[in-house]
Design an enzyme around this catalytic site. Structure first.
Site, PDB file in Angstrom:
ATOM      1  N   ASP A   1      20.075 -80.489 -29.276  1.00 40.98           N
ATOM      2  CA  ASP A   1      20.398 -79.903 -27.817  1.00 40.98           C
ATOM      3  C   ASP A   1      21.050 -80.819 -27.057  1.00 40.98           C
ATOM      4  OD1 ASP A   1      20.432 -78.484 -25.535  1.00 40.98           O
ATOM      5  OD2 ASP A   1      18.126 -77.981 -25.555  1.00 40.98           O
TER       6      ASP A   1
HETATM    7  C1  BGC Z   1      19.837 -76.123 -23.232  1.00 45.32           C
HETATM    8  C2  BGC Z   1      20.332 -75.324 -24.299  1.00 45.32           C
HETATM    9  C3  BGC Z   1      21.818 -75.081 -24.105  1.00 45.32           C
HETATM   10  C4  BGC Z   1      22.641 -76.566 -23.854  1.00 45.32           C
HETATM   11  C5  BGC Z   1      23.892 -76.366 -23.399  1.00 45.32           C
HETATM   12  C6  BGC Z   1      20.523 -77.319 -22.646  1.00 45.32           C
HETATM   13  O1  BGC Z   1      20.080 -77.743 -21.597  1.00 45.32           O
HETATM   14  O2  BGC Z   1      18.419 -76.603 -23.527  1.00 45.32           O
HETATM   15  O3  BGC Z   1      19.805 -74.102 -24.521  1.00 45.32           O
HETATM   16  O4  BGC Z   1      22.260 -74.467 -25.155  1.00 45.32           O
HETATM   17  O5  BGC Z   1      21.956 -76.927 -22.665  1.00 45.32           O
HETATM   18  O6  BGC Z   1      24.337 -75.577 -22.254  1.00 45.32           O
END
Ligand code: BGC
Length: 809
Positions: free
Chosen positions: A727
């Protein structure tokens, strides 16, 4: 994070977003008119999906409606189309509010003067969408004057009251008025309206379940209760289709509605800073209620009414190989409709105890006209009947009676037969060491037949196992050849093998492949992207490795260009319709291709462990089979267009508060039967080319360093061959088993291929420079091996070969 820490962080985010930190705000605007078009068939598909995921909980004949309707509640104009954060932030080409949808429908007419009053109120009290992590839960309701309700009741027979809620990323729902509970103003609104109208329907425009105990106060006064979730850009049209009877509701609850919040088995171990012990163990949602507390269910899992009636006929289950159940659904009512039938099992306890009901199969009919029937066979894989015994680290089919129940929801499913197995059988031996570090008490149902709440301790991990398993996992290195002039297209065409291609990559190139292009909205990808990986350097691009653009997410594509805003995940799962979900995501896949995007950071598929989780709207259900199957359908849909999906967040991202630090402490059994099971189904049935780890720890190890989960379970036990990404950014840590492995070197050993969106802490602080953890650990005793770094590259490149949209196709 402590509450004070959270407050400081919120203050910093607030200052940043005031200073123009645009990406921390949700794009609530629609694209300028005429700048975008969604093909009419996609709009129609999303409208259908939004209508078919709505769940009708009560109806005494109030719905469907005819003629004039008095629409109350400000979300009629300030509709919640989606939730907040990366899973909702889509620049939509248009959006149809509840009021506009009802007004355009033609079959029902909202009272114009009342609508004008709400329009004026909304204009004079504009909504505030807050900023990152401080999203609103609701918008303050308009106080309704008695005389307005009285006048409306003279002109329209039926009132529809709409109530809205939202939450989002880094913002869990809260146990307070305006979030989980109704506000005093909303209750007053219901009082005023229900005392004037003979017929009132209440519509809930919500992303996650809220308290419904207030319905008791209005018993006999609320004739219909409908959850429309957050229906994306077609939300208003979809609701109008249901209110007018154009579509008969056919959505089903993907979670149990308990009488009170405190009735949820996770209520005592949710939302804590530091860690949560998952004390309810495998008894999540209806598994708990059906075993221990039937009386605490307000609406059961799988429940949802229709405007028509169905006759359900089930054959006896046949266990030859897999289990087969013949089903015949007949529309025995007066209007066309669809039904979702479900099959549950009660397994023998096998000395470890089992829930009274577990979903093992479901089927959604086509649109059945009155008197029309549809027959099918529900196939239940034997694997769904196995239970995980921690003491023996195996899945077992226990000896004893397997009783099958089938019907239209979990509580009312009727017994359709039982099969007795004489002997116990091992279906799978598991090797990964994923137990909690310390044991803790969990709920157990030990006694066969009689329900008894009892606690037992989880088994705890033996930390020595990890080291041995890590060492055993190290692959041999390929002799480095230097540049031989092979490109990735040569591998695709068969001119070179993947090994030959990788052998020519330098350590610098191998390292660059293991992290994204440093920033969100990378100049290497379409404007507004979440990050780019693959060909992040000139050297890699010269070798034909394309820069692949990752985009959020579950509710549609998040770019600086208009893209279709989908209904939220919970709504899509409520359709119980894998084919429909597949079609929706195939449309997203086609849109990605046109936009130059390669990897969709979706589906979001964490289990709904607790109704307060802020990202429940993105996720599907409290049940792993439904979650896994719907996620697999979404993955197949996206990938049918030649682009890739990236299910997330692997795993146990079940709360937003403290999400980057929190430790989800879960027994191995609950991991394997609930939290991992959903991903296992998605991986095996959907074959995603990417997977995203979560921010949290699982049993003491951050997901992005979780060797036992990623190399052990995902790749080892399930045979996953794709790419695993983090993530967005990750916590710094040192590998306890091999202290020379820090940060990215630790991550690569654990099997997590790419740090997204990349960049070192130095870079993020504007000081430049790449993280040196890989270079420092490479080739040292107890450090990272060349073979590992090369395997890491192979796991990334393998998925890139399958992409059609990358210039290699
Ligand atoms: C989230 C993800 C997301 C990523 C990119 C993170 O804060 O947990 O689910 O895909 O950001 O935006």
């Amino acid at each position: 994070m402590s509450k004070i820490g959270q407050k400081l962080k919120n203050a910093a985010v607030k200052i940043y977003s005031r200073l123009g930190g645009g990406s921390l705000r949700q794009s609530e605007n629609v694209a300028p008119e005429g700048s975008a078009s969604v093909p009419p068939e996609v709009s129609a598909l999303l409208r259908r999906a939004a209508a078919e995921g709505a769940v009708l909980l009560e109806n005494d004949g109030t719905l469907p409606l005819k003629g004039k309707v008095a629409l109350f509640g400000r979300v009629q104009t300030d509709t919640f189309y989606t939730g907040y954060g990366s899973g909702g932030n889509v620049l939509k080409p248009y959006r149809v509010s509840i009021l506009d949808g009802v007004a355009q429908n033609g079959k029902i007419q909202p009272l114009g003067w009342l609508a004008d009053i709400y329009r004026k109120f909304s204009k004079e009290h504009p909504v505030n969408h807050g900023y990152w992590g401080n999203w609103p839960f609701c918008f303050p309701e308009m106080p309704l004057r008695e005389e307005l309700a009285a006048r409306a009741a003279e002109e329209a027979e039926t009132a529809v009251v709409v109530i809205g809620r939202a939450a989002g990323e880094e913002r869990d729902n809260e146990l307070k008025a305006g979030s989980y509970y109704l506000t005093a103003e909303e209750e007053r609104l219901l009082q005023t309206v229900t005392s004037r109208f003979k017929k009132t329907a209440v519509v809930l425009n919500i992303g996650s379940l809220i308290d419904l105990s207030w319905t008791e106060k209005f018993r006999g006064r609320i004739g219909a209760l409908l959850i429309i979730w957050q229906g994306g850009m077609e939300a208003g049209n979809a609701l109008a289709d249901i209110l007018s009877g154009e579509v008969s509701p056919c959505g089903k609850l993907t979670d149990t509605v308990a009488r009170e919040y405190s009735d949820y088995p996770s209520a005592r171990s949710f939302g804590n800073a530091g860690y949560n012990e998952y004390q309810e163990d495998i008894y999540v949602g209806y598994r708990y209620f059906s075993t221990f507390a039937r009386e605490k269910v307000r609406y059961p899992f799988g429940y949802g009414l229709s405007y028509t009636k169905f006759r359900l006929d089930f054959g006896a289950p046949d266990w030859s190989g897999d289990i087969r159940v013949r089903v015949c659904v007949t529309n025995a009512g007066e209007c066309a409709g669809k039904e979702a039938v479900q099959v549950y099992v009660k397994k023998p306890c096998g000395g470890i105890g089992n829930p009274a009901r577990e979903l093992v199969g479901f089927f959604k009919t086509k649109l059945l006209q009155p008197r029309e029937g549809q027959e099918t066979e529900i196939v239940i894989p034997v694997k769904s009947l196995a239970s995980f015994d921690e003491a023996r680290a195996c899945f077992f089919l226990f000896a004893g009676e397997y009783t099958f129940y089938a019907g239209a929801d979990s509580a009312n499913a009727q017994k359709i037969g039982a099969i007795v197995r004489e002997r116990e059988e091992i279906t799978e031996r598991c090797t990964a060491n994923i137990k909690p570090k310390k044991s803790f008490s969990v709920l157990a149902a030990r006694e066969e037949g009689e329900k008894r709440v009892s606690a037992e301790r989880t088994a705890a991990a033996d930390s020595r196992d990890n080291k041995a398993q890590m060492l055993a996992s190290l692959p041999p290195a390929l002799a480095m050849t230097g540049d031989k002039g092979y490109t990735l297209s040569d591998v695709k065409s068969g001119r070179a093998s993947m090994e030959q291609f990788i052998a020519q990559l330098s350590v610098r190139e191998l390292e660059a492949l293991s992290r994204g292009a440093d920033v969100m909205d990378s100049p290497l990808g379409a404007k507004g992207n979440a990050g780019v990986y693959g060909g992040v350097s000139d050297a890699l691009r010269k070798k034909g490795i394309p820069p692949l653009t990752a985009v959020d997410g579950p509710s549609g594509i998040r770019l600086c260009r208009p893209c279709a805003l989908l209904p939220v995940g919970t709504l899509l799962a409520s359709t119980f319709d894998e084919e429909l979900v597949g079609q929706v995501y195939a449309a997203v896949g086609r849109e990605m291709k046109a936009a130059g995007a390669h990897v969709l950071l979706a589906p979001g598929m964490n289990i709904h462990r607790n109704p307060l989780c802020g990202r429940n709207f993105e996720y599907y259900s409290e049940d792993p089979l439904l979650t896994g199957r719907i996620a697999a359908a979404a993955v197949r849909g996206v990938q049918s267009a030649g682009v890739s999906a990236c299910p997330k967040h692997f795993c146990c991202n079940n709360q937003e508060f403290d999400r980057t630090k929190n430790d989800s402490r879960v027994s191995e059994r609950a991991l394997r039967e609930i939290y991992l099971r959903a991903f296992e189904i998605c991986v095996k049935e959907g074959a995603p080319r990417n997977l995203m780890t979560s921010y949290n720890k699982i049993n003491g190890i951050w997901a992005h360093y979780h060797f036992p989960l990623v190399r052990g379970v995902l790749r080892g036990e399930w045979g996953y061959k794709g790419c695993v990404i983090t993530d967005w950014w990750m916590r710094r840590a040192k590998c306890p088993e091999f202290p020379k492995l820090k940060y990215n070197a630790y991550r690569i050993r654990a099997g997590i291929n790419v740090l997204m969106p990349g960049g070192s802490y130095l870079k993020m602080a504007g000081l430049g420079g790449n993280d040196k953890s890989v270079a420092r650990a490479l080739g040292k005793k107890g450090g990272l091996t060349l073979g590992e770094l090369q395997r890491n590259a192979a796991e990334i490149l393998n998925f890139m070969l399958l992409e059609e949209n990358n210039g290699n196709g």
